[in-house]
Design a protein around this motif. Structure first.
Motif, PDB file in Angstrom:
ATOM      1  N   ILE A   1     -84.934  25.024  11.513  1.00  0.00           N
ATOM      2  CA  ILE A   1     -84.221  26.270  11.820  1.00  0.00           C
ATOM      3  C   ILE A   1     -82.918  25.895  12.524  1.00  0.00           C
ATOM      4  O   ILE A   1     -82.942  25.200  13.528  1.00  0.00           O
ATOM      5  N   ASP A   2     -81.800  26.310  11.991  1.00  0.00           N
ATOM      6  CA  ASP A   2     -80.533  26.047  12.660  1.00  0.00           C
ATOM      7  C   ASP A   2     -80.003  27.347  13.247  1.00  0.00           C
ATOM      8  O   ASP A   2     -80.104  28.409  12.643  1.00  0.00           O
ATOM      9  N   TYR A   3     -79.469  27.240  14.419  1.00  0.00           N
ATOM     10  CA  TYR A   3     -78.953  28.425  15.103  1.00  0.00           C
ATOM     11  C   TYR A   3     -77.439  28.418  15.013  1.00  0.00           C
ATOM     12  O   TYR A   3     -76.805  27.372  15.041  1.00  0.00           O
ATOM     13  N   ASP A   4     -76.888  29.590  14.914  1.00  0.00           N
ATOM     14  CA  ASP A   4     -75.430  29.658  14.793  1.00  0.00           C
ATOM     15  C   ASP A   4     -74.965  31.026  15.278  1.00  0.00           C
ATOM     16  O   ASP A   4     -75.767  31.859  15.657  1.00  0.00           O
TER      17      ASP A   4
ATOM     18  N   GLY B   1     -72.679  23.628  36.796  1.00  0.00           N
ATOM     19  CA  GLY B   1     -73.548  22.676  37.502  1.00  0.00           C
ATOM     20  C   GLY B   1     -75.019  23.027  37.528  1.00  0.00           C
ATOM     21  O   GLY B   1     -75.817  22.257  38.059  1.00  0.00           O
ATOM     22  N   GLY B   2     -75.415  24.165  36.969  1.00  0.00           N
ATOM     23  CA  GLY B   2     -76.840  24.530  36.990  1.00  0.00           C
ATOM     24  C   GLY B   2     -77.401  24.611  35.577  1.00  0.00           C
ATOM     25  O   GLY B   2     -76.710  25.040  34.647  1.00  0.00           O
ATOM     26  N   TRP B   3     -78.671  24.181  35.430  1.00  0.00           N
ATOM     27  CA  TRP B   3     -79.283  24.241  34.099  1.00  0.00           C
ATOM     28  C   TRP B   3     -79.444  25.688  33.653  1.00  0.00           C
ATOM     29  O   TRP B   3     -79.794  26.543  34.467  1.00  0.00           O
ATOM     30  N   VAL B   4     -79.165  25.920  32.375  1.00  0.00           N
ATOM     31  CA  VAL B   4     -79.412  27.249  31.789  1.00  0.00           C
ATOM     32  C   VAL B   4     -80.192  27.070  30.495  1.00  0.00           C
ATOM     33  O   VAL B   4     -80.286  25.962  29.978  1.00  0.00           O
ATOM     34  N   ASP B   5     -80.740  28.175  29.997  1.00  0.00           N
ATOM     35  CA  ASP B   5     -81.444  28.102  28.715  1.00  0.00           C
ATOM     36  C   ASP B   5     -80.398  28.086  27.603  1.00  0.00           C
ATOM     37  O   ASP B   5     -79.686  29.078  27.401  1.00  0.00           O
ATOM     38  N   PRO B   6     -80.281  26.981  26.859  1.00  0.00           N
ATOM     39  CA  PRO B   6     -79.247  26.907  25.809  1.00  0.00           C
ATOM     40  C   PRO B   6     -79.401  28.016  24.771  1.00  0.00           C
ATOM     41  O   PRO B   6     -78.413  28.468  24.196  1.00  0.00           O
ATOM     42  N   MET B   7     -80.656  28.468  24.559  1.00  0.00           N
ATOM     43  CA  MET B   7     -80.900  29.461  23.511  1.00  0.00           C
ATOM     44  C   MET B   7     -80.141  30.766  23.762  1.00  0.00           C
ATOM     45  O   MET B   7     -79.859  31.506  22.825  1.00  0.00           O
ATOM     46  N   SER B   8     -79.783  31.014  25.040  1.00  0.00           N
ATOM     47  CA  SER B   8     -79.077  32.264  25.321  1.00  0.00           C
ATOM     48  C   SER B   8     -77.643  32.232  24.784  1.00  0.00           C
ATOM     49  O   SER B   8     -76.941  33.231  24.814  1.00  0.00           O
ATOM     50  N   TYR B   9     -77.217  31.035  24.293  1.00  0.00           N
ATOM     51  CA  TYR B   9     -75.877  30.937  23.697  1.00  0.00           C
ATOM     52  C   TYR B   9     -75.927  30.864  22.177  1.00  0.00           C
ATOM     53  O   TYR B   9     -74.930  30.658  21.519  1.00  0.00           O
TER      54      TYR B   9
END
Ligand SMILES: [Zn+2]
Ligand SMILES: [Zn+2]
Length: 403
Positions: A254-257, A390-398
């Motif tokens: 699955i590729d996200y875009d 500087g803080g980790w985030v959930d990449p999926m939200s992008y």
């Protein structure tokens, strides 16, 4: 009748083959649940603990035996010194014996010489005298008899007689000394034999202890290798558990875009941010994209390489931290300020190999490395982490659209 029973038989056979095929086609891990695997892991761990206890006690025993052995070795060194001292004394006594022997030989030669001169003189006396005692004297073979006879002979010069007597006395003294030397030698040999017996006893003890140590070491070795085997079994079970997680998280690629960023690698998501699976336990600071070894990894946006690591050779599944704080080979790219004014930095980890170098300017979509399983990684995947200011985030939200 015959045909009918054959038909039933062949139906049974094909049924059997079908059932067998169904079983053999099923992967082993699927036959067990994650909690079963976890129980087996716990069981293996407790067996390892028990083995480790035995190993520690064996180590203790080995150390004790080694101490005994060291003490014996020290004694053996002392005994060997004693033997050296003994040998030195034996050599000294032997040298004395040899010197005495030479002196005795020389004295005997002197006696022979004096005797010869004496005989010559006697012969001269004999020529002018028919004394029968002189004739008897000249006929004597044995030296003792000769002396005895010569004492009876009035014609013998007192001076010659005295000289011979002195030499004989000297020889006697030397022979006495020689007897003393021989006694000394015997004593030293006895002492040496006693020490050698002691040495042999020590050597035997040493061999016995060495045999015990070897036995203990081999017990220790088999327990250690048993624990290594259990390590491998545990790792395999963890891999099986991870495989169950992957299987349950969906099938194909699955590729996200559609968001601001490019999806970094083609593959399927095997663990989400903060995943609570058996590997991450809720402590996952990125997204895992499972993909075959060597799959291209692309920069999600333009940027500059902040940091890389490309020295981890452990490119295989494992559940232990080998290099790079668990990230193995990785690339960190500073993707700069977004339209929201925030600073975006992405981490791309567990690479098989890195294709960029620090300070390098990167274009969106540029290949920065290849998927691997270096660092703390149970199988080939890209760990993709994103830091915002500087803080980790959930990449999926992008990433919005699923392609
Ligand atoms: Zn490594
Ligand atoms: Zn990860």
């Amino acid at each position: 009748m015959k045909t009918r029973s054959f038909k039933i038989f062949s139906v049974l056979v094909s049924l059997f083959l079908l059932v067998t095929a169904a079983f053999t086609a099923t992967p082993v891990y699927a036959a067990k649940t994650k909690s079963q695997l976890q129980n087996e892991i716990n069981q293996l761990r407790s067996e390892q603990k028990a083995n480790q206890k035995k190993i520690n006690s064996l180590k203790n025993d080995i150390n004790k035996q080694q101490e005994l052995k060291d003490a014996i070795m020290q004694q053996m060194a002392l005994v060997s010194k004693e033997i050296d001292a003994c040998n030195r004394q034996i050599n000294e006594v032997n040298a004395k014996i040899a010197a005495n022997k030479a002196e005795i030989k020389q004295k005997n030669a002197e006696i022979e010489k004096t005797k010869l001169a004496f005989k010559k003189r006697l012969r001269a006396i004999y020529m002018s005298n028919t004394n029968s005692n002189v004739q008897v004297l000249l006929g004597a073979d044995d030296f003792a008899q000769f002396l005895e006879l010569s004492q009876l002979t009035a014609s013998v010069a007192a001076k010659d007689k005295k000289m011979i007597e002195e030499i004989v006395a000297a020889v006697k003294l030397l022979e006495e000394k020689q007897a003393e030397n021989n006694t000394l030698l015997e004593e030293q040999m006895t002492i040496k034999n006693t020490i050698i017996q002691k040495q042999n006893a020590l050597a035997e003890q040493n061999n016995e202890i060495q045999a015990i140590i070897s036995k203990l070491n081999s017990s220790k070795g088999s327990l250690e290798s048993a624990n290594q085997t259990k390590d491998a079994q545990i790792n395999q079970k963890y891999a099986d558990m991870a495989e169950i997680d992957r299987a349950s998280s969906g099938g194909g690629s699955i590729d996200y875009d559609g968001g601001p960023f490019l999806w970094p690698a083609s593959g399927r998501i095997s663990a989400y941010y903060k995943s609570n699976d058996s590997v991450h336990n809720g402590n996952h600071n990125g997204v895992d994209i499972a993909a075959p070894f060597g799959t291209k990894i692309m920069a999600i946006s333009d940027g500059v390489v902040k940091e890389i690591r490309n020295s981890c050779p452990h490119n295989y599944g494992k559940r232990s931290n080998c290099c790079g704080n668990g990230y193995g080979n990785y690339v960190i790219i500073d993707h700069g300020k977004g339209s929201d004014g925030k600073i975006y930095v992405a981490w791309y980890a567990h690479m098989q190999s890195v294709a960029v170098s620090p300070g390098q300017t990167i274009k969106r979509g540029q290949i920065i490395g290849y998927v691997g399983s270096t660092g703390f990684s149970t199988g080939a995947h890209l760990h993709f982490g994103l830091k915002v200011n500087g803080g980790w985030v959930d990449p999926m939200s992008y990433y919005t659209k699923v392609k």
